[in-house]
Design a protein around this motif. Structure first.
Motif, PDB file in Angstrom:
ATOM      1  N   LEU A  85       0.895  -1.333  -0.114  1.00 51.92           N
ATOM      2  CA  LEU A  85       0.069   0.105  -0.027  1.00 51.92           C
ATOM      3  C   LEU A  85       0.818   1.403   0.037  1.00 51.92           C
ATOM      4  O   LEU A  85       0.787   2.321  -0.615  1.00 51.92           O
ATOM      5  N   LEU A  86       1.814   1.223   0.933  1.00 56.58           N
ATOM      6  CA  LEU A  86       2.679   2.311   1.042  1.00 56.58           C
ATOM      7  C   LEU A  86       3.279   2.685  -0.458  1.00 56.58           C
ATOM      8  O   LEU A  86       3.775   3.682  -0.631  1.00 56.58           O
ATOM      9  N   ILE A  87       3.918   1.640  -0.939  1.00 54.29           N
ATOM     10  CA  ILE A  87       4.592   1.781  -2.354  1.00 54.29           C
ATOM     11  C   ILE A  87       3.658   2.246  -3.370  1.00 54.29           C
ATOM     12  O   ILE A  87       3.998   3.141  -4.151  1.00 54.29           O
ATOM     13  N   LEU A  88       2.376   1.833  -3.411  1.00 57.32           N
ATOM     14  CA  LEU A  88       1.563   2.336  -4.405  1.00 57.32           C
ATOM     15  C   LEU A  88       1.131   3.959  -4.121  1.00 57.32           C
ATOM     16  O   LEU A  88       1.213   4.847  -4.995  1.00 57.32           O
ATOM     17  N   GLU A  89       1.101   3.957  -2.783  1.00 58.31           N
ATOM     18  CA  GLU A  89       0.752   5.500  -2.490  1.00 58.31           C
ATOM     19  C   GLU A  89       1.945   6.589  -2.835  1.00 58.31           C
ATOM     20  O   GLU A  89       1.756   7.489  -3.329  1.00 58.31           O
ATOM     21  N   LEU A  90       3.208   6.035  -2.685  1.00 62.78           N
ATOM     22  CA  LEU A  90       4.316   6.928  -2.544  1.00 62.78           C
ATOM     23  C   LEU A  90       4.685   6.989  -4.212  1.00 62.78           C
ATOM     24  O   LEU A  90       5.052   8.067  -4.845  1.00 62.78           O
ATOM     25  N   HIS A  91       4.204   5.718  -4.994  1.00 66.57           N
ATOM     26  CA  HIS A  91       4.533   5.836  -6.320  1.00 66.57           C
ATOM     27  C   HIS A  91       3.551   7.066  -6.979  1.00 66.57           C
ATOM     28  O   HIS A  91       4.050   7.604  -8.011  1.00 66.57           O
ATOM     29  N   SER A  92       2.511   7.054  -6.553  1.00 69.82           N
ATOM     30  CA  SER A  92       1.571   7.936  -7.137  1.00 69.82           C
ATOM     31  C   SER A  92       1.940   9.281  -6.934  1.00 69.82           C
ATOM     32  O   SER A  92       1.655  10.351  -7.722  1.00 69.82           O
ATOM     33  N   ARG A  93       2.730   9.560  -5.970  1.00 75.36           N
ATOM     34  CA  ARG A  93       3.449  10.721  -5.660  1.00 75.36           C
ATOM     35  C   ARG A  93       4.704  11.119  -6.199  1.00 75.36           C
ATOM     36  O   ARG A  93       4.768  12.211  -6.496  1.00 75.36           O
ATOM     37  N   LEU A  94       5.416  10.184  -6.116  1.00 78.13           N
ATOM     38  CA  LEU A  94       6.781  10.453  -6.503  1.00 78.13           C
ATOM     39  C   LEU A  94       7.347   9.885  -7.951  1.00 78.13           C
ATOM     40  O   LEU A  94       8.173  10.216  -8.461  1.00 78.13           O
ATOM     41  N   GLY A  95       6.267   9.010  -8.602  1.00 80.92           N
ATOM     42  CA  GLY A  95       6.823   8.255  -9.817  1.00 80.92           C
ATOM     43  C   GLY A  95       7.730   7.386  -9.538  1.00 80.92           C
ATOM     44  O   GLY A  95       7.930   6.858  -8.549  1.00 80.92           O
ATOM     45  N   ASN A  96       8.589   7.147 -10.511  1.00 81.54           N
ATOM     46  CA  ASN A  96       9.556   6.014 -10.439  1.00 81.54           C
ATOM     47  C   ASN A  96      11.002   6.424  -9.500  1.00 81.54           C
ATOM     48  O   ASN A  96      12.119   6.179 -10.109  1.00 81.54           O
ATOM     49  N   ARG A  97      10.661   7.146  -8.747  1.00 80.28           N
ATOM     50  CA  ARG A  97      11.656   7.456  -7.765  1.00 80.28           C
ATOM     51  C   ARG A  97      12.092   6.358  -6.780  1.00 80.28           C
ATOM     52  O   ARG A  97      11.627   6.544  -5.424  1.00 80.28           O
ATOM     53  N   TRP A  98      12.609   5.496  -7.213  1.00 79.39           N
ATOM     54  CA  TRP A  98      12.609   4.271  -6.477  1.00 79.39           C
ATOM     55  C   TRP A  98      13.405   4.519  -5.086  1.00 79.39           C
ATOM     56  O   TRP A  98      12.991   4.074  -3.995  1.00 79.39           O
ATOM     57  N   SER A  99      14.534   5.244  -5.069  1.00 81.90           N
ATOM     58  CA  SER A  99      15.257   5.416  -4.037  1.00 81.90           C
ATOM     59  C   SER A  99      14.599   6.435  -2.963  1.00 81.90           C
ATOM     60  O   SER A  99      14.559   6.109  -1.733  1.00 81.90           O
ATOM     61  N   LYS A 100      13.903   7.225  -3.453  1.00 82.72           N
ATOM     62  CA  LYS A 100      12.794   8.103  -2.549  1.00 82.72           C
ATOM     63  C   LYS A 100      12.036   6.976  -1.725  1.00 82.72           C
ATOM     64  O   LYS A 100      11.567   7.295  -0.728  1.00 82.72           O
TER      65      LYS A 100
END
Length: 260
Positions: A85-100
């Motif tokens: 869930l966290l990954i999905l949420e963060l990806h929606s905000r940050l995009g492919n900023r994997w390290s972030k």
DNA sequence: AAGGATATCAACCGCATGATA
DNA sequence: GTATCATGCGGTTGATATCCT
């Protein structure tokens, strides 16, 4: 912790010494050497570290091996529903900023998160025949999968809480609240997938009370199963029988359903 | 049981950026 | 100001494991 000054006096490089650099999978011996060296001297200066430790590897390779595998706090095993869930949420905000994104998931590496996204999420987007970055797919995640995932986490939390009460000998642990992050939002909300506080704030630090590391069922499959929550599309109920076939549902069906 | 298909993940590559000489 | 080096990042690839027929 970083290396201050080179612990190795020789300026010679592997290439200088005619050493051919090793590539490919790391051996147990190499792991041991790298681990011992980093434990003693600290991280950083990877090129000289590789040289001084006697590893016939590039600094890059050593760094990657340490960060993704050998680091003591690296967390292995299945991505938990909370983490998903966290990954999905963060990806929606940050995009492919994997390290972030990885910074919000202690112990998880950017590589691991990237792999998760590519193998699980993108796969399902492909099966739905829509782009993973499209609004359609984001809406499916937002209105169907994520609420169902939240529901699953909540159910797991409740059942584990009940189990603890049944077992009188077990010490009581505080229940971790499940943040209501993915409640269906107004359809015209466009700035973020979430109108409530980000899940990262509510799940960071609470992941240790996992819904189950051993759950081998990936969240998309889970989220599409029927539940009393009422998110399921009738078409989705065939998932168990029909699998992810070409025609078990259509995105338009879901889309229409969301407009009702 | 065998072989092909698919999924997973470790590792590499190229590029960008920042630090230092 | 410029060159060089180290580091970090995201994308991609290849090996291995697992599943399916």
């Amino acid at each position: 912790m970083e290396i201050h000054g080179s612990p190795c006096s020789s300026a010679a490089r592997p290439s200088d010494e005619g050493m051919d650099l090793r590539r490919g999978p790391w051996t147990a011996d190499e792991d041991l050497i790298l681990m011992n060296y980093v434990t003693t001297h600290g991280e950083g200066r990877w090129n000289s570290l590789a040289r001084c430790a006697g590893l016939r590897r590039t600094g890059k390779s050593c760094r990657l091996r340490w960060l993704n595998y050998l680091r003591p706090d690296v967390r292995r095993g299945n991505i938990t529903p909370e983490e998903q869930l966290l990954i999905l949420e963060l990806h929606s905000r940050l995009g492919n900023r994997w390290s972030k994104i990885a910074q919000h998931l202690p112990g998880r590496t950017d590589n691991e998160i990237k792999n998760y996204w590519r193998t699980r999420v993108q796969k399902h987007a492909k099966q739905l025949r829509c782009d993973v970055n499209s609004k359609q797919f984001k809406d499916i995640m937002r209105y169907i999968w994520m609420p169902r995932l939240v529901e699953r986490i909540r159910e797991a939390s409740i059942s584990s809480f009940a189990a603890m009460h049944q077992n009188a000998a077990a010490p009581l642990a505080p229940m971790q609240p499940v943040h209501p992050i993915a409640q269906p939002a107004p359809a015209n909300t466009t700035d973020s997938l979430f109108s409530s506080p980000p899940v990262s704030e509510s799940f960071t630090g609470s992941r240790e009370t996992q819904a189950g590391d051993d759950t081998a069922v990936d969240w998309m499959q889970e989220a599409l199963l029927p539940s009393p929550g009422g998110y399921a599309c009738p078409e989705l109920l065939d998932l168990d029988h029909g699998g992810w076939g070409e025609s078990w549902w259509s995105v338009d069906d879901i889309w229409l359903q969301q407009q009702l």
